[in-house]
Design a protein around this motif. Structure first.
Motif, PDB file in Angstrom:
ATOM      1  N   GLY B 151       0.799  -1.222   0.000  1.00 36.60           N
ATOM      2  CA  GLY B 151       0.000   0.000   0.000  1.00 36.60           C
ATOM      3  C   GLY B 151       0.828   1.266   0.000  1.00 36.60           C
ATOM      4  N   LEU B 152       2.169   1.134  -0.069  1.00 33.02           N
ATOM      5  CA  LEU B 152       3.032   2.318  -0.121  1.00 33.02           C
ATOM      6  C   LEU B 152       3.227   2.735  -1.572  1.00 33.02           C
ATOM      7  CD1 LEU B 152       5.533   0.917   2.488  1.00 33.02           C
ATOM      8  CD2 LEU B 152       3.699   2.555   2.903  1.00 33.02           C
ATOM      9  N   ARG B 153       3.752   3.948  -1.743  1.00 36.92           N
ATOM     10  CA  ARG B 153       4.001   4.399  -3.116  1.00 36.92           C
ATOM     11  C   ARG B 153       5.493   4.381  -3.373  1.00 36.92           C
ATOM     12  NH1 ARG B 153       0.254   6.960  -6.172  1.00 36.92           N
ATOM     13  NH2 ARG B 153       1.780   6.532  -7.780  1.00 36.92           N
ATOM     14  N   CYS B 154       6.030   3.218  -3.672  1.00 39.62           N
ATOM     15  CA  CYS B 154       7.449   3.105  -4.013  1.00 39.62           C
ATOM     16  C   CYS B 154       7.614   3.414  -5.494  1.00 39.62           C
ATOM     17  CB  CYS B 154       7.959   1.698  -3.673  1.00 39.62           C
ATOM     18  SG  CYS B 154       9.543   1.288  -4.391  1.00 39.62           S
ATOM     19  N   ASP B 155       6.995   2.587  -6.329  1.00 41.62           N
ATOM     20  CA  ASP B 155       6.923   2.814  -7.783  1.00 41.62           C
ATOM     21  C   ASP B 155       8.279   2.791  -8.490  1.00 41.62           C
ATOM     22  OD1 ASP B 155       4.332   3.273  -7.065  1.00 41.62           O
ATOM     23  OD2 ASP B 155       4.196   5.295  -7.918  1.00 41.62           O
ATOM     24  N   VAL B 156       9.366   2.466  -7.789  1.00 45.37           N
ATOM     25  CA  VAL B 156      10.687   2.653  -8.386  1.00 45.37           C
ATOM     26  C   VAL B 156      10.878   1.765  -9.622  1.00 45.37           C
ATOM     27  CG1 VAL B 156      13.148   2.278  -8.028  1.00 45.37           C
ATOM     28  CG2 VAL B 156      11.832   3.524  -6.337  1.00 45.37           C
ATOM     29  N   CYS B 157      10.436   0.522  -9.548  1.00 43.13           N
ATOM     30  CA  CYS B 157      10.599  -0.368 -10.705  1.00 43.13           C
ATOM     31  C   CYS B 157       9.843   0.178 -11.908  1.00 43.13           C
ATOM     32  CB  CYS B 157      10.146  -1.785 -10.363  1.00 43.13           C
ATOM     33  SG  CYS B 157       8.452  -1.909  -9.787  1.00 43.13           S
ATOM     34  N   TYR B 158       8.650   0.696 -11.623  1.00 48.21           N
ATOM     35  CA  TYR B 158       7.814   1.246 -12.696  1.00 48.21           C
ATOM     36  C   TYR B 158       8.479   2.467 -13.317  1.00 48.21           C
ATOM     37  CZ  TYR B 158       3.932   4.182 -14.404  1.00 48.21           C
ATOM     38  OH  TYR B 158       3.146   5.016 -15.131  1.00 48.21           O
ATOM     39  N   ARG B 159       8.995   3.353 -12.447  1.00 44.91           N
ATOM     40  CA  ARG B 159       9.605   4.593 -12.953  1.00 44.91           C
ATOM     41  C   ARG B 159      10.893   4.304 -13.723  1.00 44.91           C
ATOM     42  NH1 ARG B 159       5.823   8.254 -12.745  1.00 44.91           N
ATOM     43  NH2 ARG B 159       4.646   8.096 -10.808  1.00 44.91           N
ATOM     44  N   ASP B 160      11.613   3.262 -13.316  1.00 39.00           N
ATOM     45  CA  ASP B 160      12.909   2.981 -13.939  1.00 39.00           C
ATOM     46  C   ASP B 160      12.777   2.156 -15.219  1.00 39.00           C
ATOM     47  OD1 ASP B 160      15.309   4.031 -13.253  1.00 39.00           O
ATOM     48  OD2 ASP B 160      16.137   2.171 -12.447  1.00 39.00           O
ATOM     49  N   CYS B 161      11.603   1.651 -15.486  1.00 38.82           N
ATOM     50  CA  CYS B 161      11.438   0.765 -16.656  1.00 38.82           C
ATOM     51  C   CYS B 161      11.599   1.560 -17.951  1.00 38.82           C
ATOM     52  CB  CYS B 161      10.061   0.111 -16.615  1.00 38.82           C
ATOM     53  SG  CYS B 161       9.753  -0.927 -18.070  1.00 38.82           S
ATOM     54  N   PRO B 162      12.514   1.130 -18.835  1.00 40.27           N
ATOM     55  CA  PRO B 162      12.698   1.846 -20.101  1.00 40.27           C
ATOM     56  C   PRO B 162      11.477   1.738 -21.013  1.00 40.27           C
ATOM     57  CG  PRO B 162      14.525   0.332 -19.660  1.00 40.27           C
ATOM     58  CD  PRO B 162      13.441  -0.010 -18.706  1.00 40.27           C
ATOM     59  N   VAL B 163      10.623   0.786 -20.748  1.00 41.75           N
ATOM     60  CA  VAL B 163       9.411   0.623 -21.560  1.00 41.75           C
ATOM     61  C   VAL B 163       8.206   0.919 -20.659  1.00 41.75           C
ATOM     62  CG1 VAL B 163       8.413  -0.826 -23.374  1.00 41.75           C
ATOM     63  CG2 VAL B 163      10.723  -1.290 -22.579  1.00 41.75           C
ATOM     64  N   ILE B 164       8.307   2.001 -19.889  1.00 44.84           N
ATOM     65  CA  ILE B 164       7.316   2.351 -18.874  1.00 44.84           C
ATOM     66  C   ILE B 164       5.912   2.443 -19.484  1.00 44.84           C
ATOM     67  CG2 ILE B 164       7.820   4.809 -19.182  1.00 44.84           C
ATOM     68  CD1 ILE B 164       7.251   5.185 -16.163  1.00 44.84           C
ATOM     69  N   ASP B 165       4.934   1.987 -18.711  1.00 48.34           N
ATOM     70  CA  ASP B 165       3.515   1.969 -19.088  1.00 48.34           C
ATOM     71  C   ASP B 165       3.187   0.919 -20.149  1.00 48.34           C
ATOM     72  OD1 ASP B 165       2.464   3.809 -17.302  1.00 48.34           O
ATOM     73  OD2 ASP B 165       3.094   5.505 -18.543  1.00 48.34           O
ATOM     74  N   LYS B 166       4.189   0.220 -20.630  1.00 51.08           N
ATOM     75  CA  LYS B 166       3.902  -0.918 -21.502  1.00 51.08           C
ATOM     76  C   LYS B 166       4.384  -2.207 -20.835  1.00 51.08           C
ATOM     77  CE  LYS B 166       5.070   1.272 -25.634  1.00 51.08           C
ATOM     78  NZ  LYS B 166       5.775   1.136 -26.890  1.00 51.08           N
ATOM     79  N   ALA B 167       5.686  -2.248 -20.491  1.00 50.91           N
ATOM     80  CA  ALA B 167       6.226  -3.453 -19.862  1.00 50.91           C
ATOM     81  C   ALA B 167       5.802  -3.538 -18.400  1.00 50.91           C
ATOM     82  CB  ALA B 167       7.732  -3.487 -19.976  1.00 50.91           C
ATOM     83  N   ILE B 168       5.743  -2.394 -17.711  1.00 51.60           N
ATOM     84  CA  ILE B 168       5.215  -2.377 -16.346  1.00 51.60           C
ATOM     85  C   ILE B 168       4.146  -1.293 -16.262  1.00 51.60           C
ATOM     86  CG2 ILE B 168       5.699  -2.132 -13.881  1.00 51.60           C
ATOM     87  CD1 ILE B 168       8.511  -2.901 -14.293  1.00 51.60           C
ATOM     88  N   THR B 169       2.985  -1.667 -15.770  1.00 49.97           N
ATOM     89  CA  THR B 169       1.927  -0.683 -15.499  1.00 49.97           C
ATOM     90  C   THR B 169       1.609  -0.735 -14.019  1.00 49.97           C
ATOM     91  OG1 THR B 169       0.247  -2.344 -15.974  1.00 49.97           O
ATOM     92  CG2 THR B 169       0.880  -0.892 -17.793  1.00 49.97           C
ATOM     93  N   LEU B 170       0.974   0.330 -13.525  1.00 55.73           N
ATOM     94  CA  LEU B 170       0.490   0.323 -12.145  1.00 55.73           C
ATOM     95  C   LEU B 170      -1.024   0.120 -12.204  1.00 55.73           C
ATOM     96  CD1 LEU B 170       2.508   3.237 -10.479  1.00 55.73           C
ATOM     97  CD2 LEU B 170       2.921   0.772 -10.335  1.00 55.73           C
ATOM     98  N   GLU B 171      -1.486  -0.988 -11.677  1.00 53.07           N
ATOM     99  CA  GLU B 171      -2.921  -1.280 -11.674  1.00 53.07           C
ATOM    100  C   GLU B 171      -3.482  -0.895 -10.310  1.00 53.07           C
ATOM    101  OE1 GLU B 171      -4.344  -2.424 -14.465  1.00 53.07           O
ATOM    102  OE2 GLU B 171      -2.385  -2.440 -15.462  1.00 53.07           O
TER     103      GLU B 171
END
Lengths: 313, 273
Positions: B151-171
Motif C-alpha cells: 500500500g506504499l508508493r514506491c513505484d521505483v521499478c515502474y519509474r525505472d522501466c525503459p518501456v514504462i507503461d507498456k512493460a510495467i503498469t500500475l494497476e
C-alpha cells in the motif's frame, strides 16, 4: 639431489665435453628462435591487451574470433568447423575471418600456430623445462602422436551429437587467453592442469600427443610452404640433441637420416611446428629455415663454419 | 601330424592383432573422454536463473552454444560493462557472455553494439529494435514484501522501466487493510518486457522483489490445441461448434449450488444476496 638428477647432469656434462672440439656458439645463435617465438607469443597477447590496459585498441576478442583495428576479422577455423557440424550457420564476418586464418596457416605453416601463437606453448615448455631441471627421466604415459587425430574426430563427433561447440567447454587455449585478456582467473585452473599433466603424467603429453587444435592445424598445414631443412645433414655427428629438443622428434628422422635413400632434407612431416628448436640446438648447424621445395644441401664442413660465425644460414 | 597355424598368417596374425588393439585402445579411450565431454556439455546447458544472455541471443540455449565462439567481442562492445564472459565457477558455459541484472542491468542501447559486434550470429543480427529484445522477463516474485503491494508508493521499478507503461503498469485496486486507500500494483506485461533488468536493479529492498527470469523459467506455454472461446467467437462470428452443451456456470462462495443440485446455478436465478 636425487639420483636421477645426478644422471641427467652427468649426461649433460658428457655432451658438453663431446662438443669441446667445436667452435663455441654464442647465446643468440643458441636461443634465436626461442627468443623470437616468445616475442611472437607475447605480441599475440599484447595486441589484445593494449585496449583493456591503455585504452589503445588494436585487436579485440580472443584467438577464437577477433577484430583487428575494427576491420580485419579473424576466426579460428576449428571453432567454425565445430559450429557447422553442430548445426549453426555462422554470419559472413566469422566465415571471412575463418577463411583468412585457414589460408594463412595452409600457406605458411600449419603448426606454426602452436609454436608461435598459442599461449599454452610457454606453459607446456615450462613443464618440460621443469622436468629436465628435476631430472625426471621417465617419459610417463606416452600415447601415440596420432592420438590427437582421434581426439579431433571425437570433439567434432561430440559437437555434432550435442549440437554445441564441444571443445570450447574445456579448451585450455581459450581458457588461458581469457585468463590474460579478460581476467577470468578461474580459467587458470585448467591451464595449471595441463602444466601438471605435462610435468608429472606425460612428457610433452599435451601439445605433442593429445591437443586436437594442434592436430587440426597440422592437417590444414600439411602442404604449407615454410619448412625446416636438414640441409647440412652431411655435417651431422648424431649427437641426438635435435631429437632431444624437438617436441615432435618423429618428423626429423626422414629428413636427417634420409641421405642414403635419396630423401629430401626438408622436414615435411605435418607435426612439425616450425619452432626452430633444432636450428637453435644443433652444434653442427645442420638445420635452417627454408621453403618446402628447397631440397638443396650443403657440402660437409660448410654448415658449421657459417653457423659459428654468426651468419644467417 | 597336427597342423599348427603359422603365427604370421591368418585372421589374427600378430601384426593384425597389434593394429586392432591399437585402434581399439584409441577408440575406447577417446570415446570415454568424449562421453564425459558430452555429459559435461549437457550440464553446461543448465544455467542459474539469474544469469541472463545478451540481447538477441538465440533463444534455445543449445543453439546459442552451437553459435557462440566465446570471443568476447560483445563484452568489448558493451559501453556499460554489463556483459561478462563466464569463468569457471559461474555455472554458465565457460567463456560465454552473460549478465546479472541486480549487478549491472542492460541499458538497452538503441544501436545495440553487442549484437553488431557478434561475428557468428549467436546474437541474432535480425534484432534491430532493442525494444523487441527478449533477454528474459521481469516477474514480481514477492508480493508480500513489495512496498507497493503493502500500500506504499514506491513505484521505483515502474519509474525505472525503459518501456514504462507498456512493460510495467500500475494497476489500481482497493487496499483491503485500510479500506480507504489504493494499492498501485506493479504489473509486468511480458510481451513488452525486454528483460533488461533495470527494475530488478532498482528495487529498493535488500533482495529485489521483482526479478528478471529467463523466459523458459518465467513463461507458461498453453497446449497448441488450446483455444480461447471468446477470441474464436469473434473470429468466426459465432461459436466454432454448433450444439455445444452449455455447462453450468460456477461461482465461488455461497452462490455455489449445494451438492446434488447440478443444474440451474443460483447465480442465474436472481440478484446476488
Amino acid at each position: 639431489m636425487t639420483g636421477l638428477a645426478a644422471v641427467a647432469r652427468r649426461d649433460h656434462a658428457t655432451r658438453r665435453a663431446d662438443r669441446a672440439g667445436r667452435p663455441s656458439r654464442g647465446f643468440w645463435a643458441r636461443h634465436r628462435f626461442l627468443i623470437l617465438r616468445r616475442l611472437s607469443q607475447a605480441t599475440a597477447l599484447a595486441l589484445f591487451l593494449t585496449g583493456p590496459l591503455f585504452g589503445v585498441w588494436i585487436a579485440k576478442g580472443t584467438l577464437a574470433a577477433s577484430m583487428t583495428f575494427g576491420v580485419v576479422p579473424l576466426t579460428d577455423p576449428l571453432m567454425l568447423a565445430q559450429s557447422l557440424v553442430a548445426g549453426h550457420r555462422p554470419e559472413t564476418l566469422a566465415l571471412t575471418g575463418g577463411a583468412i586464418v585457414l589460408a594463412f596457416y595452409a600457406l605458411v605453416s600449419g603448426r606454426a600456430y602452436c609454436a608461435w601463437v598459442c599461449p599454452i606453448d610457454p606453459v607446456t615448455d615450462l613443464a618440460h623445462w621443469c622436468r629436465e631441471r628435476l631430472g625426471l627421466q621417465a617419459k610417463g604415459w606416452q600415447p601415440r602422436p596420432q592420438t590427437r587425430l582421434w581426439v579431433l574426430a571425437m570433439i567434432l563427433a561430440v559437437s555434432a551429437v550435442t549440437g554445441t561447440i564441444a571443445w570450447e567447454l574445456v579448451n585450455p587455449i581459450s581458457f588461458a587467453f581469457r585468463a590474460v585478456v579478460f581476467g577470468s582467473t578461474g580459467a587458470l585452473t585448467l591451464v595449471a592442469a595441463v602444466f601438471l599433466f605435462d610435468l608429472v603424467v606425460a612428457r610433452r603429453g599435451w601439445c605433442s600427443h593429445l591437443c586436437p587444435v594442434g592436430a587440426f592445424y597440422g592437417l590444414i598445414g600439411a602442404r604449407s610452404l615454410v619448412r625446416v631443412s636438414a640441409a647440412g645433414r652431411a655435417d651431422c655427428d648424431h649427437c641426438m640433441d635435435c631429437y632431444a629438443a624437438c617436441p615432435e622428434p618423429q618428423v626429423i628422422a626422414p629428413a636427417l637420416e634420409g641421405a642414403a635413400k635419396g630423401a629430401s632434407p626438408v622436414i615435411l612431416g605435418r607435426d612439425c611446428s616450425s619452432c626452430g628448436r633444432c636450428v637453435d640446438v644443433c652444434p653442427a648447424g645442420v638445420f635452417r629455415f627454408t621453403h618446402r621445395f628447397d631440397a638443396s644441401t650443403t657440402p660437409a664442413g660448410s654448415a658449421a663454419r657459417s653457423h659459428s660465425s654468426g651468419e644467417t644460414p | 601330424m597336427p597342423i599348427t597355424p603359422t603365427p604370421t598368417e591368418g585372421l589374427l596374425s600378430p601384426q593384425r592383432r597389434k593394429v586392432l588393439e591399437t585402434v581399439a585402445r584409441s577408440v575406447v579411450g577417446v570415446g570415454v573422454v568424449g562421453a564425459l565431454l558430452g555429459a559435461h556439455e549437457r550440464s553446461a546447458e543448465a544455467m542459474p536463473t539469474q544469469a541472463l544472455r545478451p540481447p538477441g541471443a538465440l533463444a534455445d540455449e543449445r543453439a546459442f552454444l552451437a553459435a557462440c565462439v566465446r570471443c568476447g567481442l560483445c563484452v568489448r562492445a558493451c559501453p556499460y560493462q554489463t556483459l561478462r564472459l563466464a569463468d569457471l565457477g559461474d555455472r554458465v558455459a565457460a567463456g560465454t557472455p552473460f549478465f546479472t541484472a541486480r549487478k549491472i542491468p542492460c541499458e538497452m542501447c538503441e544501436d545495440i553494439p553487442c549484437v553488431k559486434a557478434c561475428p557468428t550470429g549467436a546474437l541474432d543480427h535480425g534484432l534491430v529494435d532493442i525494444d523487441r529484445a527478449k533477454m528474459g522477463t521481469a516477474v514480481l516474485v514477492d508480493e508480500e514484501h513489495c512496498l507497493n503491494f503493502l500500500g506504499l508508493r514506491c513505484d521505483v521499478c515502474y519509474r525505472d522501466c525503459p518501456v514504462i507503461d507498456k512493460a510495467i503498469t500500475l494497476e489500481i485496486e482497493s487496499n483491503p487493510r485500510t479500506r480507504k486507500h489504493a494499492i498501485f500494483r506493479p504489473t509486468v506485461h511480458a510481451t513488452d518486457c525486454t528483460g533488461c533488468g533495470k527494475c530488478e536493479k532498482s528495487c529498493v529492498l535488500e533482495e529485489s522483489a521483482i526479478k528478471v527470469l529467463p523466459l523458459r523459467v518465467a513463461r507458461g506455454v498453453p497446449g497448441a490445441h488450446y483455444r480461447l472461446g471468446w477470441e474464436e467467437y469473434q473470429k468466426h462470428n459465432g461459436p466454432l461448434l454448433d450444439g455445444v452443451v452449455d455447462l453450468p456456470d460456477r461461482a465461488p462462495g455461497d452462490v455455489t449450488p449445494p451438492s446434488g443440485v447440478p443444474d440451474a446455478p443460483p447465480i442465474l436465478k436472481g440478484p446476488r444476496p
